[in-house]
Design a protein around this motif. Sequence first.
Motif, mmCIF file in Angstrom:
data_model
loop_
_atom_site.group_PDB
_atom_site.id
_atom_site.type_symbol
_atom_site.label_atom_id
_atom_site.label_comp_id
_atom_site.label_asym_id
_atom_site.label_seq_id
_atom_site.Cartn_x
_atom_site.Cartn_y
_atom_site.Cartn_z
ATOM 1 N N TRP A 20 0.873 -1.345 0.045
ATOM 2 C CA TRP A 20 0.116 -0.029 -0.009
ATOM 3 C C TRP A 20 1.069 1.251 0.046
ATOM 4 O O TRP A 20 0.473 2.208 -0.573
ATOM 5 C CB TRP A 20 -1.059 0.006 1.281
ATOM 6 N N PHE A 88 -3.835 5.470 6.999
ATOM 7 C CA PHE A 88 -4.345 5.957 5.789
ATOM 8 C C PHE A 88 -5.679 6.928 6.123
ATOM 9 O O PHE A 88 -6.455 7.119 5.097
ATOM 10 C CB PHE A 88 -4.454 5.308 4.663
ATOM 11 N N GLY A 89 -5.780 7.078 7.322
ATOM 12 C CA GLY A 89 -7.110 7.875 7.629
ATOM 13 C C GLY A 89 -6.527 9.304 7.558
ATOM 14 O O GLY A 89 -5.385 9.674 7.309
ATOM 15 N N TRP A 90 -7.620 10.277 7.794
ATOM 16 C CA TRP A 90 -7.460 11.627 7.561
ATOM 17 C C TRP A 90 -6.397 12.194 8.492
ATOM 18 O O TRP A 90 -5.702 13.208 7.890
ATOM 19 C CB TRP A 90 -8.870 12.334 7.655
ATOM 20 N N VAL A 93 -2.928 11.338 6.747
ATOM 21 C CA VAL A 93 -2.748 12.095 5.364
ATOM 22 C C VAL A 93 -2.652 13.509 5.634
ATOM 23 O O VAL A 93 -1.823 14.116 5.066
ATOM 24 C CB VAL A 93 -4.388 11.897 4.635
ATOM 25 N N LEU A 148 -2.889 9.888 -1.491
ATOM 26 C CA LEU A 148 -3.198 9.162 -0.210
ATOM 27 C C LEU A 148 -4.698 8.883 -0.030
ATOM 28 O O LEU A 148 -5.133 7.820 0.531
ATOM 29 C CB LEU A 148 -2.675 9.643 0.932
ATOM 30 N N GLY A 152 -6.034 5.223 0.389
ATOM 31 C CA GLY A 152 -6.575 5.331 1.399
ATOM 32 C C GLY A 152 -7.914 4.579 1.310
ATOM 33 O O GLY A 152 -8.250 3.602 2.096
ATOM 34 N N ASN A 153 -8.588 4.931 0.514
ATOM 35 C CA ASN A 153 -10.173 4.483 0.257
ATOM 36 C C ASN A 153 -9.713 2.801 -0.261
ATOM 37 O O ASN A 153 -10.634 2.105 0.254
ATOM 38 C CB ASN A 153 -10.443 5.364 -0.990
ATOM 39 N N TYR A 155 -7.291 1.008 0.578
ATOM 40 C CA TYR A 155 -6.997 0.069 1.614
ATOM 41 C C TYR A 155 -7.851 -0.276 2.813
ATOM 42 O O TYR A 155 -8.027 -1.322 3.207
ATOM 43 C CB TYR A 155 -5.523 1.105 2.382
ATOM 44 N N ARG A 156 -8.946 0.908 2.901
ATOM 45 C CA ARG A 156 -10.159 0.438 3.767
ATOM 46 C C ARG A 156 -11.042 -0.413 3.083
ATOM 47 O O ARG A 156 -11.716 -1.143 4.032
ATOM 48 C CB ARG A 156 -10.799 2.003 4.021
#
Length: 168
Positions: A20, A88-90, A93, A148, A152-153, A155-156
């Motif tokens: 990732w 990878f959360g806000w 980032v 990211l 991140g999207n 990844y989640r």
Amino acid sequence: MRSACAPSTCNSGDRPLLPWIALAIGLAAIGHLAWEAAQLPLYTLWRTGTPREIAFALFHCTGGDVLITTITLATAIAIARAFRWPLFGWRMVLAAIILGAAYTIFSEWLNVQIRRSWSYTAAMPVLPSLGTGLTPLLQWLIVPGLALAIIGNRYRRARRSMRGPTSP
């Protein structure tokens, strides 16, 4: 059951994190190359440099951007883990973007004002209080932010699909 992942490359769910990270850096590298090419006319090198010097600057600067992206992302991941933020959360980032933007402001100041390694054309919008070009700063807000957000999207979504369907 033990995980086959090394602790430095896996998240708490034992899913490898390194792929990732590599995807985020690769996506950012593409964005940085495109951005560097688009903003070249705002630097004096565009008018004074030979095609070879311009090409070297393009790839040299993109390589530097990738290195900065890698370091800021690694630092943001370390911060996220230390504070138990979602990877990878806000917040992670935002930490990466702030670190990259801070370095950019410093680097532009150092290389334009002090070292005079490069200079802007009159067309470059400059932030008055910082003396930093607007496009290099926007680059560090937009390119890593998009990379990211996209990774991140994914990844989640991948983590949710690993857990299986949730019961109502």
